[in-house]
Write a protein that holds these residues in place. Structure first.
Motif, PDB file in Angstrom:
ATOM      1  N   PHE A   6     -10.479  -5.552  -0.479  1.00 25.15           N
ATOM      2  CA  PHE A   6     -10.658  -6.907   0.029  1.00 25.15           C
ATOM      3  C   PHE A   6      -9.848  -7.859  -0.843  1.00 25.15           C
ATOM      4  N   ASN A   7      -9.434  -9.007  -0.274  1.00 26.63           N
ATOM      5  CA  ASN A   7      -8.888 -10.048  -1.136  1.00 26.63           C
ATOM      6  C   ASN A   7     -10.058 -10.778  -1.792  1.00 26.63           C
ATOM      7  N   CYS A   8      -9.782 -11.706  -2.695  1.00 29.11           N
ATOM      8  CA  CYS A   8     -10.852 -12.351  -3.473  1.00 29.11           C
ATOM      9  C   CYS A   8     -11.771 -13.223  -2.623  1.00 29.11           C
ATOM     10  N   TYR A   9     -11.345 -13.600  -1.429  1.00 31.97           N
ATOM     11  CA  TYR A   9     -12.174 -14.425  -0.537  1.00 31.97           C
ATOM     12  C   TYR A   9     -12.864 -13.600   0.546  1.00 31.97           C
ATOM     13  N   ALA A  56     -15.917  -1.583   2.296  1.00 30.85           N
ATOM     14  CA  ALA A  56     -14.793  -1.064   3.073  1.00 30.85           C
ATOM     15  C   ALA A  56     -14.608   0.394   2.673  1.00 30.85           C
ATOM     16  N   PHE A  57     -14.208   1.219   3.630  1.00 30.14           N
ATOM     17  CA  PHE A  57     -13.992   2.637   3.336  1.00 30.14           C
ATOM     18  C   PHE A  57     -12.788   3.158   4.087  1.00 30.14           C
ATOM     19  N   GLY A  58     -12.176   4.189   3.532  1.00 28.31           N
ATOM     20  CA  GLY A  58     -11.080   4.896   4.180  1.00 28.31           C
ATOM     21  C   GLY A  58     -11.444   6.357   4.300  1.00 28.31           C
ATOM     22  N   THR A  63     -11.560 -12.335   3.098  1.00 31.68           N
ATOM     23  CA  THR A  63     -11.035 -12.703   4.415  1.00 31.68           C
ATOM     24  C   THR A  63      -9.955 -11.751   4.895  1.00 31.68           C
ATOM     25  N   LEU A  64      -9.451 -10.915   3.991  1.00 32.46           N
ATOM     26  CA  LEU A  64      -8.426  -9.931   4.327  1.00 32.46           C
ATOM     27  C   LEU A  64      -8.843  -8.559   3.817  1.00 32.46           C
ATOM     28  N   LEU A  65      -8.468  -7.533   4.561  1.00 32.08           N
ATOM     29  CA  LEU A  65      -8.718  -6.156   4.151  1.00 32.08           C
ATOM     30  C   LEU A  65      -7.393  -5.402   4.211  1.00 32.08           C
ATOM     31  N   ALA A  66      -6.962  -4.883   3.075  1.00 29.06           N
ATOM     32  CA  ALA A  66      -5.727  -4.102   3.010  1.00 29.06           C
ATOM     33  C   ALA A  66      -6.081  -2.622   2.928  1.00 29.06           C
ATOM     34  N   SER A  67      -5.269  -1.809   3.581  1.00 30.12           N
ATOM     35  CA  SER A  67      -5.450  -0.361   3.507  1.00 30.12           C
ATOM     36  C   SER A  67      -4.086   0.290   3.378  1.00 30.12           C
ATOM     37  N   GLY A  68      -4.041   1.326   2.561  1.00 30.67           N
ATOM     38  CA  GLY A  68      -2.804   2.066   2.357  1.00 30.67           C
ATOM     39  C   GLY A  68      -3.016   3.537   2.663  1.00 30.67           C
TER      40      GLY A  68
END
Length: 89
Positions: free
Chosen positions: A60-63, A24-26, A65-70
């Motif tokens: 990423f979360n540990c699974y 994942a990248f920002g 399945t989710l990607l958080a960005s701030g």
């Protein structure tokens, strides 16, 4: 070697998935993306943040399945990573 953001736009953060298959990248232009390391293919590109603020963190979360960005304005966005596009948030 891969170019993740358009020329002149900085990558501000990267994060490997738990399997190290995805990155994942920002970017400074508020873009968040996910790249498959094996195929070197852009899996998704998101523009959920205000373009006036750059992305400061992706995770990423540990699974995976989710990607958080701030972003630098304090906004946090969480997206579901699924193969079914209709269930993405």
């Amino acid at each position: 070697e891969m170019e993740l953001c358009p020329r002149g736009i900085s990558v501000t953060d990267i994060c490997f998935s738990s399997s190290s298959i995805l990155i994942a990248f920002g970017c400074d232009d508020a873009t968040v993306g996910v790249v498959n390391v094996r195929s070197k293919k852009l899996e998704m590109s998101l523009r959920d943040h205000d373009q006036a603020y750059s992305i400061r963190a992706v995770a990423f979360n540990c699974y995976d399945t989710l990607l958080a960005s701030g972003s630098s304005d304090g906004e946090l966005v969480v997206n579901a990573l699924t193969t079914d596009a209709s269930s993405q948030e």
